[in-house]
Design an enzyme around this catalytic site. Structure first.
Site, PDB file in Angstrom:
ATOM      1  N   ARG A  59       0.836  -1.208   0.000  1.00  0.00           N
ATOM      2  CA  ARG A  59       0.000   0.000   0.000  1.00  0.00           C
ATOM      3  C   ARG A  59       0.871   1.259   0.000  1.00  0.00           C
ATOM      4  NH1 ARG A  59      -5.190   1.297   3.613  1.00  0.00           N
ATOM      5  NH2 ARG A  59      -3.880   1.268   5.473  1.00  0.00           N
ATOM      6  N   ARG A  75       2.500   4.416   4.787  1.00  0.00           N
ATOM      7  CA  ARG A  75       2.000   4.875   6.087  1.00  0.00           C
ATOM      8  C   ARG A  75       2.769   4.203   7.212  1.00  0.00           C
ATOM      9  NH1 ARG A  75      -4.481   4.527   6.072  1.00  0.00           N
ATOM     10  NH2 ARG A  75      -4.028   3.883   8.201  1.00  0.00           N
TER      11      ARG A  75
HETATM   12  P1  AMP Z   1      -7.575   4.523   8.802  1.00  0.00           P
HETATM   13  O1  AMP Z   1      -6.904   5.453   7.853  1.00  0.00           O
HETATM   14  O2  AMP Z   1      -9.065   4.532   8.657  1.00  0.00           O
HETATM   15  O3  AMP Z   1      -6.999   3.114   8.760  1.00  0.00           O
HETATM   16  O4  AMP Z   1      -7.290   5.087  10.283  1.00  0.00           O
HETATM   17  C1  AMP Z   1      -5.958   5.204  10.773  1.00  0.00           C
HETATM   18  C2  AMP Z   1      -5.954   5.441  12.277  1.00  0.00           C
HETATM   19  O5  AMP Z   1      -6.720   6.603  12.575  1.00  0.00           O
HETATM   20  C3  AMP Z   1      -6.600   4.344  13.115  1.00  0.00           C
HETATM   21  O6  AMP Z   1      -5.703   3.275  13.387  1.00  0.00           O
HETATM   22  C4  AMP Z   1      -6.972   5.123  14.376  1.00  0.00           C
HETATM   23  O7  AMP Z   1      -5.827   5.394  15.164  1.00  0.00           O
HETATM   24  C5  AMP Z   1      -7.436   6.449  13.793  1.00  0.00           C
HETATM   25  N1  AMP Z   1      -8.886   6.468  13.462  1.00  0.00           N
HETATM   26  C6  AMP Z   1      -9.442   6.696  12.235  1.00  0.00           C
HETATM   27  N2  AMP Z   1     -10.777   6.664  12.286  1.00  0.00           N
HETATM   28  C7  AMP Z   1     -11.093   6.390  13.573  1.00  0.00           C
HETATM   29  C8  AMP Z   1     -12.326   6.191  14.273  1.00  0.00           C
HETATM   30  N3  AMP Z   1     -13.516   6.269  13.647  1.00  0.00           N
HETATM   31  N4  AMP Z   1     -12.272   5.929  15.605  1.00  0.00           N
HETATM   32  C9  AMP Z   1     -11.091   5.855  16.268  1.00  0.00           C
HETATM   33  N5  AMP Z   1      -9.893   5.993  15.663  1.00  0.00           N
HETATM   34  C10 AMP Z   1      -9.881   6.264  14.330  1.00  0.00           C
END
Ligand code: AMP
Length: 212
Positions: A123, A156
């Protein structure tokens, strides 16, 4: 059309959200992208969430709910929106309902953990706009460069293998109950996520009633 995309990290939510944006012209709201932007800009929110994000743990619900409630109230969400990566806990889902945020469909993209772990190594995300790519399955036109905004593509920090394993544990522990919640509301649709991007997109558009 107010849509939630559920699925483990790396299931393809971001990629599908981008395709739905193109097709339906409604915005995608990715809390992960919003939080990463806050960290890049060094805002108070960015500072508050950095440690959780770096270790792949969930950010506290109240921080998430604040940014989502504000975002869905913007005029560009008037005809609908896609929630990508939120809600992630039962408390977030219940709070959205309590705030009167109407949800029409909840699509869960189902992918086995073993497949996810393999995918994450390939990714790449745009450091500028957050668009996501995969070096094999969804390669950008020019290596290392975002097709949409010409930003540079990066790996990332939380895509490191040990962090991915932790994020998958967090997903199963916190997010799977959401499927039950939305299933009881009759809104849940499951999509097999171990298929090519276009087939998944066709099936999503079909289950949400948006296939031309
Ligand atoms: P993502 O890009 O959706 O994989 O999110 C990356 C990181 O952002 C996650 O591992 C959490 O630390 C935080 N995060 C994103 N969305 C949420 C959510 N709805 N609730 C809690 N943490 C979130």
């Amino acid at each position: 059309m107010n849509l939630i995309l559920l699925g483990a990290p790396g299931a393809g939510k971001g990629t599908q959200a981008e395709l739905i944006v193109e097709k339906l012209g409604i915005p995608s709201i990715s809390t992960g992208n919003m939080l990463r932007e806050a960290m890049r800009n060094g805002t108070d929110l960015g500072k508050q969430v950095k440690q959780y994000m770096d270790e792949g743990s969930l950010v506290p619900d109240e921080l998430i709910l604040g940014i989502v409630a504000e975002r869905v109230a913007q005029p560009d969400c008037a005809n609908g929106f896609i929630l990508d990566g939120v809600p992630r806990t039962l408390a977030q889902a219940e709070a959205l309902d309590a705030k009167g945020v109407r949800i029409d469909h909840v699509v869960s993209i189902e992918v086995d953990d073993s497949v996810i772990e393999g995918r994450m190594t390939g990714r790449r995300v745009c450091s500028n706009c957050g668009a996501s790519y995969h070096v094999v399955a969804n390669a950008p036109k020019t290596e290392g460069v975002c097709d949409l905004c010409q930003g540079s593509l990066i790996i990332r920090k939380d895509d490191a293998p040990e962090t991915v394993r932790h994020r998958l544990e967090v997903y199963h522990a916190s997010t799977e109950v959401l499927k039950q919640y939305y299933n009881q509301q009759g809104k849940l649709r499951l999509i097999e996520g171990n298929q090519d991007i276009q087939s998944i997109n066709d099936q999503i558009l079909t289950v949400i009633g948006a296939k031309a």
